[in-house]
Structures are given as structure tokens and as C-alpha cells.
Design a protein around this motif. Structure first.
Motif, PDB file in Angstrom:
ATOM      1  N   ASN A 270       0.812  -1.216   0.000  1.00 14.33           N
ATOM      2  CA  ASN A 270       0.000   0.000   0.000  1.00 14.33           C
ATOM      3  C   ASN A 270       0.845   1.266   0.000  1.00 14.33           C
ATOM      4  N   ASN A 271       0.280   2.317  -0.536  1.00  7.13           N
ATOM      5  CA  ASN A 271       0.899   3.645  -0.544  1.00  7.13           C
ATOM      6  C   ASN A 271      -0.077   4.633   0.070  1.00  7.13           C
ATOM      7  N   HIS A 272       0.438   5.781   0.465  1.00  9.43           N
ATOM      8  CA  HIS A 272      -0.432   6.859   0.903  1.00  9.43           C
ATOM      9  C   HIS A 272       0.154   8.180   0.416  1.00  9.43           C
ATOM     10  N   THR A 273      -0.695   9.177   0.324  1.00  8.59           N
ATOM     11  CA  THR A 273      -0.271  10.499  -0.128  1.00  8.59           C
ATOM     12  C   THR A 273       0.043  11.353   1.087  1.00  8.59           C
TER      13      THR A 273
ATOM     14  N   ASP B  30       3.675  10.803  -2.983  1.00 13.78           N
ATOM     15  CA  ASP B  30       3.176   9.472  -2.651  1.00 13.78           C
ATOM     16  C   ASP B  30       4.286   8.718  -1.952  1.00 13.78           C
ATOM     17  N   GLN B  31       3.951   8.047  -0.884  1.00 13.46           N
ATOM     18  CA  GLN B  31       4.947   7.334  -0.089  1.00 13.46           C
ATOM     19  C   GLN B  31       4.466   5.917   0.165  1.00 13.46           C
ATOM     20  N   SER B  32       5.394   4.979   0.073  1.00 14.01           N
ATOM     21  CA  SER B  32       5.027   3.597   0.381  1.00 14.01           C
ATOM     22  C   SER B  32       4.966   3.424   1.893  1.00 14.01           C
ATOM     23  N   ASN B  33       4.097   2.553   2.324  1.00 11.43           N
ATOM     24  CA  ASN B  33       3.988   2.252   3.747  1.00 11.43           C
ATOM     25  C   ASN B  33       5.087   1.273   4.133  1.00 11.43           C
TER      26      ASN B  33
END
Length: 83
Positions: A32-35, A70-73
Motif C-alpha cells: 500500500n501507498n499513501h499520499t 506518494d509514499q510507500s507504507n
């Protein structure tokens, strides 16, 4: 579209009952990724800096101006029981 790998079956472990020095872990991928939105960050010195992800601290971009990233968890770190 690529399919995500199947999740392995994991038994729950009560980590409150284990000595952290004796606990072993397995690492599971977290796809998953998040912004991350541009934001103010307070450093330990008390100085506040604007973090917008462009690497140039002389220009402060808002989200509307293209700031953020965007960054990976991080991967999951799951405790396992020693056998």
C-alpha cells in the motif's frame, strides 16, 4: 493489472507477555501507498519548516501547486513464537 500476493496465515501473538529481546519477527510486504500532503514540521530545535517534497526549501509549494508526494507504507513486522 498485477494480482497482489496472497497473505500468509499468521497466528496472533500476545506481545505483552513476551520479552522483547526474545521476540522474533517476520517481515511481510505491505504494497500500500499513501499520499503525504505538504505540511509544517517542528524540528527538535523548535524551528518550523515547510515540508512539500520537492527538496528545495526555498520554495514552499501547496498541494494545489504540486506539493506533496506518494509514499510507500513500511512493511509489516509481525512477531512470531519461537518453537
Amino acid at each position: 493489472m498485477d494480482e497482489l500476493p496472497a497473505s500468509p496465515q499468521i497466528q496472533a501473538v500476545d506481545i505483552d507477555q513476551q520479552d522483547p529481546l526474545e521476540t522474533e519477527y517476520i517481515t511481510q510486504d505491505n504494497p500500500n501507498n499513501h499520499t503525504v500532503q505538504p505540511h509544517w514540521r517542528t524540528l527538535e530545535s523548535g524551528e518550523r519548516i515547510w515540508v512539500d517534497g520537492d527538496g528545495d526549501s526555498s520554495i514552499n509549494h501547496t498541494a494545489e501547486q504540486g506539493g506533496g508526494w506518494d509514499q510507500s507504507n513500511p512493511d509489516y513486522r509481525t512477531p512470531i513464537e519461537k518453537t
